[in-house]
Design a protein around this motif. Sequence first.
Motif, PDB file in Angstrom:
ATOM      1  N   GLU A  47      -4.337   5.500   9.394  1.00 41.27           N
ATOM      2  CA  GLU A  47      -4.295   5.963  10.150  1.00 41.27           C
ATOM      3  C   GLU A  47      -5.138   7.145  11.193  1.00 41.27           C
ATOM      4  O   GLU A  47      -4.891   7.012  12.523  1.00 41.27           O
TER       5      GLU A  47
ATOM      6  N   LYS B 275       2.223   5.105   0.643  1.00 44.53           N
ATOM      7  CA  LYS B 275       2.110   6.150   1.657  1.00 44.53           C
ATOM      8  C   LYS B 275       0.637   6.437   2.220  1.00 44.53           C
ATOM      9  O   LYS B 275       0.354   6.842   3.764  1.00 44.53           O
TER      10      LYS B 275
ATOM     11  N   TYR C 221       0.594  -1.305  -0.044  1.00 45.87           N
ATOM     12  CA  TYR C 221       0.019   0.059  -0.004  1.00 45.87           C
ATOM     13  C   TYR C 221       0.891   1.142  -0.130  1.00 45.87           C
ATOM     14  O   TYR C 221       2.174   0.681   0.679  1.00 45.87           O
TER      15      TYR C 221
ATOM     16  N   SER D 210      -2.196   4.862   4.405  1.00 47.92           N
ATOM     17  CA  SER D 210      -1.055   4.122   5.277  1.00 47.92           C
ATOM     18  C   SER D 210      -1.601   5.079   6.187  1.00 47.92           C
ATOM     19  O   SER D 210      -2.292   5.102   7.264  1.00 47.92           O
TER      20      SER D 210
END
Length: 58
Positions: A13, A6, A4, A9
């Motif tokens: 998050e 950045k 995946y 991600s």
Amino acid sequence: MAKYSKKASEKVEETMHEMKEGTLKSGSGEKVTSKKQAVAIGLSEARKQGAKMPKKKS
């Protein structure tokens, strides 16, 4: 394991943080309490923003 970006991600998050705060809502407006559901929402939102990620399994 899938790779995946950045950006994806970071989106996951962000949604996990919202879930822990209790502000993350599902499509039907219900409060999200499941970690798996929060991750799924994060990946879905990242896809909509054009993040690089594997295709959704059908």
